[in-house]
Design an enzyme around this catalytic site. Structure first.
Site, PDB file in Angstrom:
ATOM      1  N   LYS A 165     -47.101  17.588 -49.549  1.00 52.05           N
ATOM      2  CA  LYS A 165     -48.383  18.193 -49.918  1.00 52.05           C
ATOM      3  C   LYS A 165     -48.513  19.641 -49.417  1.00 52.05           C
ATOM      4  CE  LYS A 165     -50.900  13.806 -50.266  1.00 52.05           C
ATOM      5  NZ  LYS A 165     -52.097  13.048 -49.882  1.00 52.05           N
ATOM      6  N   ASP A 179     -58.068  14.652 -52.652  1.00 54.46           N
ATOM      7  CA  ASP A 179     -58.336  13.565 -51.703  1.00 54.46           C
ATOM      8  C   ASP A 179     -59.818  13.536 -51.299  1.00 54.46           C
ATOM      9  OD1 ASP A 179     -55.837  12.396 -51.616  1.00 54.46           O
ATOM     10  OD2 ASP A 179     -55.141  13.599 -49.928  1.00 54.46           O
TER      11      ASP A 179
HETATM   12  N1  LIG Z   1     -56.983   5.623 -49.685  1.00 50.79           N
HETATM   13  C1  LIG Z   1     -56.295   6.715 -49.958  1.00 50.79           C
HETATM   14  O1  LIG Z   1     -56.311   7.243 -51.071  1.00 50.79           O
HETATM   15  C2  LIG Z   1     -55.502   7.359 -48.852  1.00 50.79           C
HETATM   16  C3  LIG Z   1     -55.133   8.704 -48.947  1.00 50.79           C
HETATM   17  C4  LIG Z   1     -54.404   9.283 -47.897  1.00 50.79           C
HETATM   18  C5  LIG Z   1     -54.064   8.516 -46.785  1.00 50.79           C
HETATM   19  N2  LIG Z   1     -54.425   7.211 -46.742  1.00 50.79           N
HETATM   20  C6  LIG Z   1     -54.107   6.386 -45.557  1.00 50.79           C
HETATM   21  O2  LIG Z   1     -54.716   7.008 -44.433  1.00 50.79           O
HETATM   22  C7  LIG Z   1     -53.941   6.835 -43.260  1.00 50.79           C
HETATM   23  C8  LIG Z   1     -53.703   8.190 -42.586  1.00 50.79           C
HETATM   24  O3  LIG Z   1     -52.964   9.028 -43.469  1.00 50.79           O
HETATM   25  P1  LIG Z   1     -52.594  10.537 -43.042  1.00 50.79           P
HETATM   26  O4  LIG Z   1     -51.789  11.089 -44.151  1.00 50.79           O
HETATM   27  O5  LIG Z   1     -53.790  11.287 -42.579  1.00 50.79           O
HETATM   28  O6  LIG Z   1     -51.628  10.252 -41.782  1.00 50.79           O
HETATM   29  P2  LIG Z   1     -51.250  11.215 -40.570  1.00 50.79           P
HETATM   30  O7  LIG Z   1     -51.396  12.646 -40.949  1.00 50.79           O
HETATM   31  O8  LIG Z   1     -49.936  10.729 -40.082  1.00 50.79           O
HETATM   32  O9  LIG Z   1     -52.372  10.889 -39.437  1.00 50.79           O
HETATM   33  C9  LIG Z   1     -52.400   9.631 -38.821  1.00 50.79           C
HETATM   34  C10 LIG Z   1     -53.657   9.516 -37.947  1.00 50.79           C
HETATM   35  O10 LIG Z   1     -53.686   8.201 -37.400  1.00 50.79           O
HETATM   36  C11 LIG Z   1     -53.803   8.308 -35.957  1.00 50.79           C
HETATM   37  N3  LIG Z   1     -53.116   7.189 -35.305  1.00 50.79           N
HETATM   38  C12 LIG Z   1     -51.907   6.657 -35.624  1.00 50.79           C
HETATM   39  N4  LIG Z   1     -51.601   5.649 -34.772  1.00 50.79           N
HETATM   40  C13 LIG Z   1     -52.645   5.554 -33.893  1.00 50.79           C
HETATM   41  C14 LIG Z   1     -52.934   4.715 -32.785  1.00 50.79           C
HETATM   42  N5  LIG Z   1     -52.078   3.736 -32.397  1.00 50.79           N
HETATM   43  N6  LIG Z   1     -54.113   4.892 -32.125  1.00 50.79           N
HETATM   44  C15 LIG Z   1     -54.983   5.841 -32.506  1.00 50.79           C
HETATM   45  N7  LIG Z   1     -54.761   6.684 -33.566  1.00 50.79           N
HETATM   46  C16 LIG Z   1     -53.615   6.535 -34.236  1.00 50.79           C
HETATM   47  C17 LIG Z   1     -53.162   9.631 -35.624  1.00 50.79           C
HETATM   48  O11 LIG Z   1     -53.589  10.038 -34.346  1.00 50.79           O
HETATM   49  P3  LIG Z   1     -52.675  11.021 -33.442  1.00 50.79           P
HETATM   50  O12 LIG Z   1     -52.960  12.412 -33.931  1.00 50.79           O
HETATM   51  O13 LIG Z   1     -53.152  10.775 -32.056  1.00 50.79           O
HETATM   52  O14 LIG Z   1     -51.243  10.608 -33.674  1.00 50.79           O
HETATM   53  C18 LIG Z   1     -53.698  10.497 -36.762  1.00 50.79           C
HETATM   54  O15 LIG Z   1     -55.029  10.882 -36.519  1.00 50.79           O
HETATM   55  C19 LIG Z   1     -52.666   6.118 -43.727  1.00 50.79           C
HETATM   56  O16 LIG Z   1     -52.820   4.751 -43.468  1.00 50.79           O
HETATM   57  C20 LIG Z   1     -52.620   6.372 -45.224  1.00 50.79           C
HETATM   58  O17 LIG Z   1     -51.977   5.320 -45.923  1.00 50.79           O
HETATM   59  C21 LIG Z   1     -55.157   6.609 -47.739  1.00 50.79           C
END
Ligand SMILES: NC(=O)c1ccc[n+]([C@@H]2O[C@H](COP(=O)([O-])OP(=O)(O)OC[C@H]3O[C@@H](n4cnc5c(N)ncnc54)[C@H](OP(=O)(O)O)[C@@H]3O)[C@@H](O)[C@H]2O)c1
Length: 276
Positions: free
Chosen positions: A70, A106
């Site tokens: 992205k 998004d």
């Molecule tokens: N519904 C939809 O259309 C859609 C769209 C996009 C994403 N998503 C979903 O949204 C989620 C996040 O996506 P992203 O792209 O933003 O991922 P990302 O950039 O990797 O960010 C992950 C986030 O989760 C936190 N996290 C991970 N493990 C954790 C833990 N054990 N305890 C506390 N916080 C934790 C991270 O915190 P830290 O910074 O501390 O690591 C960070 O804030 C994914 O599950 C993805 O599948 C859904």
């Protein structure tokens, strides 16, 4: 059946086999009777730019871009919409005579999903997580004029997000539960609660009546957070809807018809995803 005149679009990612976008767009194409196809495009990192330019040269109308591209997509666009500029990331590209136009849908998808489940809260929002999705959602929520606070496990990442989005406030991760009564909207943008991940620990007992609880995790369809919210009589907004609604602008731009996110779309796209 497609002909030699078929309109083409697709989704670029690495890997891409998990993507549900082909199922969604090809459903909408069939429903609208459009001579077109939407294909999965697995592109290795070294070939990303050459692949995008090659797809444009092949006459594709555009593509969705997913992990891990992205940010790279935004960097090679000739123009970016406001959402993509703010997010520093594009998930939808349109190939036109003036080059490549990038958008980030998004945030639009998140808000449209919220609106589909009731009025968009006008009170303060608490966002858990500060990753890529949080950035697009925080930006969209700030755009509606509500107060937004972000809490993230790693404080540096929350600080970086707040520095990038003027007006975004920070809450300590450890205080997320005691502060809950002050909010009208709670959004989980962390990956916690996803299948094979630990659940998000979030006690909802301090929630104000009517709190809207949105989770963007969509595998399972009802995460433990949404389950607890529903059990308390709060409004629970499932993440699958964001995925469906974020796809609408791309389909419209490439194929010229605005598709509907209706019950049939939900049924088709939720098939095969565990309920809980
Ligand atoms: N519904 C939809 O259309 C859609 C769209 C996009 C994403 N998503 C979903 O949204 C989620 C996040 O996506 P992203 O792209 O933003 O991922 P990302 O950039 O990797 O960010 C992950 C986030 O989760 C936190 N996290 C991970 N493990 C954790 C833990 N054990 N305890 C506390 N916080 C934790 C991270 O915190 P830290 O910074 O501390 O690591 C960070 O804030 C994914 O599950 C993805 O599948 C859904």
């Amino acid at each position: 059946m497609i002909t030699g005149d078929a309109v083409l679009a697709g989704v670029v990612g690495w890997p891409v086999a998990h993507s549900r976008s082909p199922r969604l767009h090809n459903h909408w194409l069939a429903k609208a009777g459009i001579d077109g196809a939407f294909v999965p495009l697995a592109v290795a990192p070294a070939s990303f730019e050459v692949a995008i330019r090659g797809l444009a040269a092949c006459g594709f109308r555009g593509v969705n871009v997913t992990i891990p591209y992205k940010e790279a997509a935004a960097a090679l666009c000739d123009t970016l919409d406001e959402a993509a500029r703010r997010a520093g990331a594009a998930n939808m590209l349109v190939f036109g005579p003036d080059g490549i136009a990038g958008s980030n849908t998004d945030g639009i998808g998140f808000l449209a999903n919220l609106a589909a489940h009731g009025p968009i809260p006008t009170g303060p929002a608490l966002l858990l997580g500060a990753g890529g999705a949080a950035r697009a959602i925080a930006s969209a929520l700030l755009g509606t004029g509500v107060r937004v606070r972000v809490a993230n496990r790693s404080p540096a990442r929350a600080a970086a997000l707040a520095a990038a989005l003027p007006g975004l406030e920070i809450l300590d991760w450890a205080q997320r539960e005691e502060a809950l009564a002050d909010y009208a909207l709670l959004v989980n943008t962390t990956s916690l609660g996803m299948q094979h991940q630990p659940p998000l620990e979030m006690d909802l007992s301090r929630a104000a009546p009517g709190l809207v609880v949105a989770d963007i995790v969509y595998v399972p369809l009802e995460t433990p957070l949404l389950h607890h919210a529903r059990a308390r009589g709060l409004v629970a907004v499932p993440g699958l809807g964001m995925l469906l609604h974020q796809a609408v602008p791309g389909f419209q731009a490439w194929f010229g018809v605005r598709p509907e996110v209706d019950a049939q779309t939900w049924a088709l796209m939720s098939a095969g995803i565990p309920a809980q």
